[in-house]
Structures are given as structure tokens and as C-alpha cells.
Design a protein around this motif. Structure first.
Motif, short mmCIF file in Angstrom:
data_model
loop_
_atom_site.label_atom_id
_atom_site.label_comp_id
_atom_site.label_asym_id
_atom_site.label_seq_id
_atom_site.Cartn_x
_atom_site.Cartn_y
_atom_site.Cartn_z
N LEU A 182 -9.41 5.73 9.12
CA LEU A 182 -9.25 7.09 8.64
C LEU A 182 -8.26 7.21 7.47
CD1 LEU A 182 -9.18 9.03 12.02
CD2 LEU A 182 -11.06 8.86 10.39
N SER A 183 -7.60 6.10 7.13
CA SER A 183 -6.66 6.14 6.01
C SER A 183 -7.06 5.10 4.98
CB SER A 183 -5.23 5.93 6.52
OG SER A 183 -5.11 4.70 7.20
N ASP A 184 -6.15 4.26 4.57
CA ASP A 184 -6.46 3.19 3.63
C ASP A 184 -5.54 2.00 3.91
OD1 ASP A 184 -4.01 3.18 1.77
OD2 ASP A 184 -4.62 5.27 1.72
N PRO A 185 -5.92 0.80 3.45
CA PRO A 185 -5.12 -0.39 3.74
C PRO A 185 -3.97 -0.62 2.77
CG PRO A 185 -7.09 -1.02 2.56
CD PRO A 185 -7.17 0.47 2.75
N LEU A 186 -3.80 0.25 1.76
CA LEU A 186 -2.76 0.03 0.76
C LEU A 186 -1.38 0.11 1.39
CD1 LEU A 186 -4.24 2.21 -2.13
CD2 LEU A 186 -4.54 -0.24 -1.73
N SER A 187 -0.42 -0.58 0.76
CA SER A 187 0.94 -0.61 1.28
C SER A 187 1.63 0.73 1.07
CB SER A 187 1.74 -1.72 0.60
OG SER A 187 3.08 -1.70 1.06
N HIS A 188 2.06 1.35 2.17
CA HIS A 188 2.81 2.60 2.10
C HIS A 188 4.16 2.47 2.80
CE1 HIS A 188 -0.65 4.72 0.46
NE2 HIS A 188 -1.40 4.24 1.44
N LEU A 189 4.61 1.23 2.96
CA LEU A 189 5.88 1.02 3.66
C LEU A 189 7.04 1.65 2.90
CD1 LEU A 189 5.49 -2.71 4.78
CD2 LEU A 189 5.32 -0.67 6.20
N ALA A 190 6.95 1.65 1.57
CA ALA A 190 8.04 2.19 0.76
C ALA A 190 8.03 3.71 0.70
CB ALA A 190 7.98 1.61 -0.66
N SER A 191 6.94 4.33 1.10
CA SER A 191 6.85 5.80 1.04
C SER A 191 6.22 6.34 2.32
CB SER A 191 6.01 6.23 -0.16
OG SER A 191 4.74 5.60 -0.14
N PRO A 192 6.96 6.27 3.43
CA PRO A 192 6.41 6.73 4.72
C PRO A 192 6.15 8.23 4.72
CG PRO A 192 8.74 6.22 4.91
CD PRO A 192 8.33 5.76 3.55
N TRP A 383 12.01 -4.77 11.64
CA TRP A 383 13.16 -4.35 10.85
C TRP A 383 12.81 -4.25 9.37
CZ3 TRP A 383 18.12 -2.66 10.85
CH2 TRP A 383 18.88 -2.88 9.71
N ALA A 384 12.16 -5.30 8.84
CA ALA A 384 11.83 -5.32 7.41
C ALA A 384 10.87 -4.19 7.05
CB ALA A 384 11.23 -6.68 7.04
N GLY A 385 9.89 -3.93 7.92
CA GLY A 385 8.93 -2.85 7.64
C GLY A 385 9.60 -1.49 7.58
N LEU A 386 10.64 -1.29 8.39
CA LEU A 386 11.38 -0.03 8.35
C LEU A 386 12.38 0.00 7.20
CD1 LEU A 386 12.12 0.32 12.18
CD2 LEU A 386 10.41 1.57 10.86
N ARG A 387 12.90 -1.16 6.87
CA ARG A 387 13.96 -1.24 5.85
C ARG A 387 13.43 -1.09 4.43
NH1 ARG A 387 17.75 -0.93 3.21
NH2 ARG A 387 19.80 -1.90 3.32
N VAL A 388 12.13 -1.37 4.22
CA VAL A 388 11.56 -1.28 2.88
C VAL A 388 11.78 0.11 2.30
CG1 VAL A 388 9.41 -1.24 1.57
CG2 VAL A 388 9.85 -3.10 3.15
#
Length: 402
Positions: A182-192, A383-388
Motif C-alpha cells: 500500500l506504500s512504496d519501497p523507497l527509503s523514508h528512514l530520514a523522513s518518518p 537503533w540505526a533505523g531510528l537514528r537516521v
């Protein structure tokens, strides 16, 4: 990339026909009671001779595997070796395509590196050489996420339904796969951000998965001639009837467990495997592919009958998230723990089973080190996924101030 990929696959094919296959086939670290090729051959033999393979207590493969290997794949040595090598190549191809979907590109210089990390990962290619059906499950997991990354909902849900029949714990991937579709696979870790779609849109996809899953269950029942296969296959993950040693954390605990307490701890261990799904999907709702990645790590660490290929898939997935590398806290420690465990597991297993100079505590100590290594990698990437996002905000703040 095409030439290097073909060369890697050709090398793997040569290894598949080497004596390593016979040496590794019954290794407890590479094959579990649910994925052993020797047990699969035994079940196929009984099935072909009109004997119910589920009547005993040794055959625990899905009726889908039973029907496939009793009708399509011959029992000789060459076809299985070629099939397993092809499955590994398909897995590497799927991983590369997941990277391309995440990066929104058609081709990149990183493709070959990602394929090599997968094909040369000893946790991946050793179970493949042992003809463990965990290789089939690994490839199906990658195909499920590849189809979901491409937005191909029907193929993704059907593949996940087949995978769940072969390995029931894989059904825990359903929620992140639905979110990914329902979303997309692009990286959105930096903009939650909050999940952009209403969860009610999951209902048609959930119905489609349920129909596929139930249809496969009915087909399996027709193949097996009854419902008894469910206890031997799906029930094994809940009842733990076979305490054959493996790299997991369950077998030794329940070897020492008093029968009076066994039902309680079986329920506790099973629920423990499932409690992470919703929290991770809520926390990483902005990046469902990353949530799927973390759940693969949880399955590789805590599932009842793991093999090396389960954490191996999680470690191979690390190559898809280069944006997290600067935020890892203890990558060197985690790498050394994995190296330590990789050396200890066969050594202590040989001391216990091979020479008889050790005992079960030796091997279980190495599995604890292995579990610590997997847990360390998992926590580091949470941790890294949240810290980005925090790191990107700080960098933006510094630039603004300057």
C-alpha cells in the motif's frame, strides 16, 4: 554484471556436485527436522509406496513439498543439485531487484556487490550445498518482498501463502508486506511520517491472501489424504516434538524442561516470536521494507527450528540499507561475534557428537553466542533505523545555523 553473476552461479554449480554435498547434508546447523533433505527423501519414498509419511514422527515437510518432489523432481542426485543452485541464483536476482526498487533505478554499480554478498555468504551457500529446504524458503521470502516492492500484490501474496505453508512462522511477514503493497519501497528512514493509506485498504489484500492460504491448505489435505499433516508440520513449531540440536535457542531449554511446565513455556516462546510484529510495523510504518528486514532478523533469532540460512538472509539484507551504516554503534563487535559463533558451532558440535569429548552444554554455549551475535546485529539496526532521522535533522540544523 551479467558475466560476473553467471561466473558466480557456475562456481556454485561446481560446488554442488562436489563431495561437500554428502558431507553437509545431515549437518544439524544447516538442516533442521523441518528442512532436512534426507527426511524429505524418506517421506517421498513412503508416499510413493502407498504409506502415509505423516503416520510416524519423522516427516515434517509440507504436503506441497511432498507432491512436488514425488512427481516433478527425480530422486537422482543431479536434478536437486541444479534446482538448489538455481534457487540460490533466483534469490540473489530477487535481492538485487529489491535494491533497484528501493533506489528507484534500473541498474547500478552496487548490483554486483549485493548479489556477491548474498551468493558468497556462508550462512546462505552452505545450507544450499546441504540441500536444505531452508534455501527454498529463503528464495520465497525474497520473491515475496520483491513482488511487494514492485506493487505486484497477487504474486506477492500467493508467494507468501506458499511460503507460510512450508514454514508457518513466515506468516508474521504478512502485516509488513501488506503495508509495503500500500506504500512504496523507497527509503523514508530520514523522513518518518504517518502511514499514508487507510488500513481499511488492507482488507481486500488480506482476503486475497486468506483465499490463497486456505486453497493451498485444502490442496495439501487432498495430497496427504487427511488433516494429520497439520500436526506434523505446522504443529511442530508450537509443540516442539523433535529436540534435535540446531543453532536456535529452543531445543536445549525444552530438553531440560520438566513436562509439567512445558505447555506454559511453549506458549510463552510462541507468543514471544509474534509480539514484535505490530510494534515494529507501527514504529517503521513510514518504511515497511525496513520493518520486514527487522522481522527477518527476529525470525532468524527466535524461530523454533532455525538453520544458518535464517540469520543469513537477514545479514544479506544489510546491503540494501547503506543509509544506516554511519549510525551503527557496534558493527565490529557484531562482526566478531558472528565470526566467533561461526567457528564455535562446528567445533563444539564435533566435540560433542563426533569425538564424544564434550556434551550438550558445549554446543548450546555456541548457540548462545550465535544468538547474541544475531541479537546484537538486530538491535544495532533498530537503533540505526531510528537514528537516521535524528541524524538528518541535526545535519539540517547545523547547515541552517551556518
Amino acid at each position: 554484471m551479467t558475466f560476473e553473476f553467471a561466473l558466480a552461479v557456475a562456481t556454485r554449480t561446481v560446488l554442488a556436485f562436489s563431495p561437500l554435498e554428502r558431507l553437509l547434508q545431515d549437518d544439524n546447523q544447516l538442516s533442521s527436522p523441518l528442512t532436512s533433505y534426507s527426511r524429505l527423501q524418506e517421506g517421498v519414498y513412503l508416499f510413493r509406496h502407498g504409506i502415509d509419511p505423516y503416520a510416524g514422527g519423522t516427516f515434517r515437510h509440507s504436503p506441497l513439498s511432498l507432491s512436488f518432489f514425488s512427481t516433478i523432481v527425480p530422486a537422482s542426485r543431479i536434478p536437486p543439485a541444479l534446482l538448489w543452485t538455481s534457487l540460490d541464483a533466483v534469490g540473489a536476482w530477487a535481492l538485487v531487484n529489491i535494491w533497484r526498487s528501493r533506489s528507484n533505478i534500473q541498474r547500478s554499480k552496487r548490483d554486483l556487490r549485493i548479489a556477491a554478498i548474498y551468493l558468497l555468504n556462508p550462512y546462505i551457500f552452505l545450507p544450499c550445498l546441504a540441500l536444505s529446504t531452508s534455501t527454498v524458503e529463503t528464495t520465497l521470502q525474497l520473491l515475496t518482498l520483491m513482488f511487494a516492492s514492485r506493487g505486484q500484490s497477487s504474486l506477492s501474496l500467493l508467494t507468501l501463502a506458499v511460503l507460510s505453508h512450508l514454514s508457518l512462522p513466515a506468516i508474521l511477514l504478512l502485516l509488513p508486506v501488506l503495508l509495503l503493497l500500500l506504500s512504496d519501497p523507497l527509503s523514508h528512514l530520514a523522513s518518518p511520517k504517518p502511514f499514508p493509506q487507510k488500513l481499511s485498504k488492507c482488507v481486500p489484500l488480506l482476503v486475497e491472501f486468506t483465499v490463497s492460504f486456505v486453497t493451498l491448505a485444502l490442496a495439501s489435505t487432498l495430497v496427504a489424504g487427511g488433516w494429520g499433516w497439520m500436526r506434523n508440520t505446522w504443529g511442530a513449531g508450537f509443540l516442539l516434538p523433535d529436540l534435535t540440536p540446531n543453532p536456535g535457542l529452543w531445543w536445549y531449554f525444552f530438553t531440560e524442561m520438566f513436562d509439567h511446565f512445558r505447555p506454559f513455556f511453549l506458549a510463552a516462546f510462541s507468543l514471544h516470536l509474534a509480539i514484535y510484529v505490530v510494534p515494529l510495523c507501527i514504529k517503521f510504518q513510514h518504511d515497511p521494507l525496513y520493518a520486514s528486514f527487522l522481522l527477518l532478523g527476529i525470525l532468524g533469532t527466535f524461530k523454533p527450528y532455525p538453520t544458518l540460512s535464517d540469520p543469513g538472509l537477514f545479514l544479506s539484507f544489510i546491503s540494501l540499507f547503506p543509509e544506516t551504516y554511519p549510525y551503527l554503534r557496534y558493527p565490529v563487535v557484531t562482526a566478531l561475534l558472528h565470526l566467533h559463533a561461526f567457528l564455535l558451532l562446528p567445533l563444539f558440535h564435533h566435540l560433542w557428537i563426533g569425538t564424544g569429548t564434550g556434551n550438550a552444554n558445549f554446543f548450546y554455549a555456541s548457540t548462545l553466542v550465535f544468538g547474541l551475535a544475531n541479537g546484537s546485529a538486530l538491535l544495532d539496526y533498530v537503533w540505526a533505523g531510528l537514528r537516521v532521522a535524528i541524524g538528518e535533522e541535526k545535519e539540517g540544523w547545523v547547515v541552517t545555523q551556518e
